[in-house]
Design an enzyme around this catalytic site. Structure first.
Site, PDB file in Angstrom:
ATOM      1  N   GLU A 435       0.835  -1.193   0.000  1.00 40.16           N
ATOM      2  CA  GLU A 435       0.000   0.000   0.000  1.00 40.16           C
ATOM      3  C   GLU A 435       0.876   1.250   0.000  1.00 40.16           C
ATOM      4  O   GLU A 435       1.717   1.433   0.871  1.00 40.16           O
ATOM      5  CB  GLU A 435      -0.872  -0.062   1.267  1.00 40.16           C
ATOM      6  CG  GLU A 435      -1.403   1.234   1.751  1.00 40.16           C
ATOM      7  CD  GLU A 435      -1.907   1.118   3.193  1.00 40.16           C
ATOM      8  OE1 GLU A 435      -1.688   0.077   3.850  1.00 40.16           O
ATOM      9  OE2 GLU A 435      -2.509   2.081   3.657  1.00 40.16           O
ATOM     10  N   ASP A 513      -0.582  -1.524   6.121  1.00 41.70           N
ATOM     11  CA  ASP A 513      -0.391  -1.053   7.492  1.00 41.70           C
ATOM     12  C   ASP A 513      -1.212  -1.900   8.456  1.00 41.70           C
ATOM     13  O   ASP A 513      -2.284  -2.385   8.101  1.00 41.70           O
ATOM     14  CB  ASP A 513      -0.856   0.403   7.628  1.00 41.70           C
ATOM     15  CG  ASP A 513       0.077   1.362   6.894  1.00 41.70           C
ATOM     16  OD1 ASP A 513       1.206   0.935   6.570  1.00 41.70           O
ATOM     17  OD2 ASP A 513      -0.339   2.508   6.646  1.00 41.70           O
ATOM     18  N   ASP A 515      -3.328  -1.285  10.626  1.00 40.32           N
ATOM     19  CA  ASP A 515      -4.408  -0.505  11.247  1.00 40.32           C
ATOM     20  C   ASP A 515      -5.708  -0.724  10.464  1.00 40.32           C
ATOM     21  O   ASP A 515      -5.743  -1.523   9.530  1.00 40.32           O
ATOM     22  CB  ASP A 515      -4.038   0.980  11.311  1.00 40.32           C
ATOM     23  CG  ASP A 515      -3.836   1.575   9.918  1.00 40.32           C
ATOM     24  OD1 ASP A 515      -4.096   0.875   8.911  1.00 40.32           O
ATOM     25  OD2 ASP A 515      -3.406   2.737   9.833  1.00 40.32           O
ATOM     26  N   ASP A 517      -7.360   1.148   8.323  1.00 37.17           N
ATOM     27  CA  ASP A 517      -7.257   1.444   6.894  1.00 37.17           C
ATOM     28  C   ASP A 517      -6.532   0.329   6.160  1.00 37.17           C
ATOM     29  O   ASP A 517      -6.927  -0.086   5.078  1.00 37.17           O
ATOM     30  CB  ASP A 517      -6.499   2.763   6.670  1.00 37.17           C
ATOM     31  CG  ASP A 517      -7.434   3.955   6.782  1.00 37.17           C
ATOM     32  OD1 ASP A 517      -8.669   3.729   6.770  1.00 37.17           O
ATOM     33  OD2 ASP A 517      -6.930   5.089   6.888  1.00 37.17           O
TER      34      ASP A 517
END
Ligand code: 0RA
Length: 652
Positions: A435, A513, A515, A517
């Site tokens: 990403e 990541d 998290d 998102d």
């Protein structure tokens, strides 16, 4: 060998048969339960539950309770008639003992005394017995309670009476054998829950409960769910569609015996562009389809086409309408019962019995024919949708051919963003889908360029659940994935099949990541793979990287941690005799906060990293989950994410 001889001298001829039978199961467990990994371990539960389901289908059982105990033993309890405990005159032994210790005992008895299956499928509960260190069977029957226990399949004592009872039923408790299941003994609640949910939909009316005694809730009770469906497949289809918008007020449904084959099916159209057709034979998911699916498609196409022709709805339609067009936005479940199923195909999940095709064809024709006649408004909606699909298909084919042309070129046709590896042996090569450009940059520095390639992706990729097919092939990030990975669509046999002959990597790793998102992006990419490159998941080529959440540091010493428990332990360890505030905790908010070396150490290096392999445990469950996660409604999505947040991963 010597052990076997010794036993022979102690046992009657009958017993030797028994011992050899179950010894064979222990010697080659995979031949009986598929494998000795996670799948096989869970298969044991299904095998026992199947017996109770059969008792329910025979009309004698309404409730089945499955309990996961501390230590991963399992109890399956039902309220059926109870396995017969009387002495079988032919064998001179209790029927219960025979069921528990003779391979395929179901088939060996004459039909009057012993109707139960061990299934229309399945290998029988004796296999579970052979592969367990200990089994205890309790039977409530004829006002009494009987029991027998076994060690690795061998009875510890004759069936004995231990009390009185005013109910009937069978209670099986087994402890899987660590000598057999060397990978893991850990039962997954979610895996068992989705199978029990599926069974509840497939066998309407039966109540199936799951309790996990390893998970105590705040109020002191255990994690538990009950699955029960009165609507059966009709509710299954609604469940699969999750939050998709349905076209018809209710799914079209039929249940009946056609040409001697029990057929049950339900289907619905929705506003998506994908086809979700699931099929079962004797409660087994037939991933590869087969004659029942062929019959379904044939019946659907013929009936809709006849109706449209008769009503003159295709008068002004110039382009050709194909079978696929009738299945865009279609969600269906087809379930048949077949006495002697022939399973074919790579994973033996393709039904071969030719007679079933006609049965399903007739069933669809009847149900759909009536429906169209009685609901002309809906009928027009469906036909218009089909015409739209045919129109869009022309555009999609063009877009698909573009992707294909590009990916076939290879070499110079590779995306400019791809940092390829130097090795060209796909088996050794890995590609990381990363990403964002900044994390992509770090990954490029940190990787081993001999065999690790990096493809940075721009932000959120297209949500394929909501996009029309041609949009998907026109999307840059998706085009890049096709060309970089080296797959195209269309083989000589099937113009929509995934062509893997030029596959460039055997590990395709999604790296985002750690998290919310990041997990959303992982889900978007997984959805894309699930819908458009499913063969890659099925082949086991798709993985999810797990970057750490924390670095805990004191002076020159540091540890990486993947969750809060590890973090707290690391703090204690590093603190030693020192003060708490001498330890520094860094929370990685994204891959970008790691330097190249850290990324290599934690996430890229095969010696130290943890990759999660994406698997399709249940295609039905996947469809439901993806439609829910990617669909329009926010509440169920939030609930799912919160419920699964502690795992911080989505199983595909
Ligand atoms: C054969 C005959 C009868 C019951 C069963 C099998 C039976 C097997 C299992 C396995 C798990 N649960 C079960 N419940 C019942 C009953 C025959 C009779 O009562 O006439």
């Amino acid at each position: 060998m010597s052990e076997e001889l010794e036993q022979k001298s102690n046992y009657s001829a009958d017993n030797i048969q028994v011992l050899e039978g179950l010894e064979a199961v222990r010697k080659r467990p995979s031949m009986y339960i598929g494998d000795t990994g996670v799948k096989g371990l869970h298969h044991l539960v299904y095998e026992v539950v199947d017996n109770s389901i059969d008792e329910a289908l025979a009309g004698y059982c309404t409730d089945i309770f499955v309990t996961i105990h501390e230590g991963n033993s399992i109890t399956v309890e039902d309220n059926g008639r109870g396995i017969p405990t009387g002495i079988n005159t032919k064998e001179g032994k209790s029927a219960l003992e025979i069921v528990m210790t003779v391979l395929h005992a179901g088939g060996k008895f004459d039909k009057d005394t012993y109707k139960v299956s061990g299934g229309l499928h399945g290998v029988g509960v004796s296999c579970v017995n052979a592969l367990s260190t200990h089994v205890k069977t309790v039977v409530h029957r004829e006002g009494k309670i009987f029991t027998q226990e076994y060690e690795r399949g061998k009875p510890m004592f004759d069936v004995k009476e231990i009390g009185v009872s005013d109910r009937t039923g069978t209670i099986q408790t087994f402890q899987p054998d660590a000598e057999i299941f060397t990978q893991t003994l850990e039962y997954k609640y979610d895996t068992l829950a989705s199978r029990l949910r599926e069974l509840a939909f497939l066998n309407k009316g039966i109540k199936l409960s799951l309790t996990d005694e390893r998970e105590q809730l705040a109020d002191g009770s255990f994690l538990s769910e009950t699955f029960h469906s009165e609507g059966g497949l009709k509710e299954f289809v609604a469940f699969l569609d999750g939050t998709r918008t349905s076209f018809l007020a209710e799914p079209i449904y039929i249940e009946g015996i056609k040409n001697g084959v029990p057929v049950e099916l339900a289907f619905q159209y929705n506003d998506s562009y994908s086809e979700n057709v699931h099929s079962y034979v004797n409660n087994i998911n037939t991933h590869e389809g087969g004659t029942h699916i062929a019959g379904f498609r044939r019946g659907l196409t013929r009936t809709l086409k006849n109706y449209a022709d008769k009503e003159g709805l295709l008068k002004n339609v110039k382009m050709e309408i194909t079978g696929d067009d009738f299945r865009e936005g279609l969600t269906a479940v087809v379930s048949v019962k077949v006495a002697e199923p022939q399973f074919e195909g790579q994973t033996k999940t393709k039904l071969g019995n030719s007679e079933v095709m006609g049965s399903v064809d007739v069933a669809v024709g009847e149900a759909l024919g009536n429906y169209l006649e009685e609901n002309p408004k809906e009928a027009k909606l469906i036909i218009n949708k089909v015409i739209l699909a045919a129109t869009a298909r022309a555009a999609a084919r063009k877009a698909r051919e573009m992707v294909q042309r590009k990916s076939v070129m290879g070499g110079s046709g590779l995306p400019g963003k791809l940092a390829d590896c130097s090795d060209s042996d796909p088996e050794k090569c890995e590609i990381f889908l990363v990403e964002g450009d900044s994390a992509g940059g770090t990954a490029k520095q940190g990787r081993d360029r001999n065999y690790q390639a990096i493809l940075p992706l721009k932000g959120k990729i297209l949500n394929v659940e909501k996009a029309m097919e041609h949009k998907i092939y026109e999307n840059d990030e998706i085009k890049n994935m096709f060309t970089a990975i080296g797959v195209s669509i269309g083989t000589p046999e099937d113009d929509k099949a995934l062509n893997l002959t030029k596959l460039r990597y055997h590990k395709i790793v999604i790296m985002t990541d750690a998290d919310i998102d990041g997990s959303h992006i992982t889900t978007l990419i997984l959805t894309f793979f699930y819908r458009y490159m499913r063969a890659l998941i099925e082949a086991g080529y798709v993985y999810i990287a797990s970057p750490p959440l924390y670095q805990v540091k004191k002076g020159k010493d540091f540890e990486y941690c993947w969750n809060d428990v590890q973090r707290d332990a690391a703090v204690q360890r590093l603190k030693g005799a020192g003060k708490e505030d001498s330890v520094h905790i860094q929370r990685y908010k994204g891959l970008g906060e790691m330097n190249a070396e850290q990324l290599w150490d934690t996430t890229l290096n095969p010696a130290t990293r943890t990759l999660m392999q994406a698997t399709i445990e249940s295609a039905a469950e996947c469809d439901h989950t993806f439609s829910m996660l990617m669909g329009d409604e926010v509440a169920p999505r939030r609930e799912f994410i919160e419920r699964n947040a502690k795992y911080a991963k989505i199983d595909a």
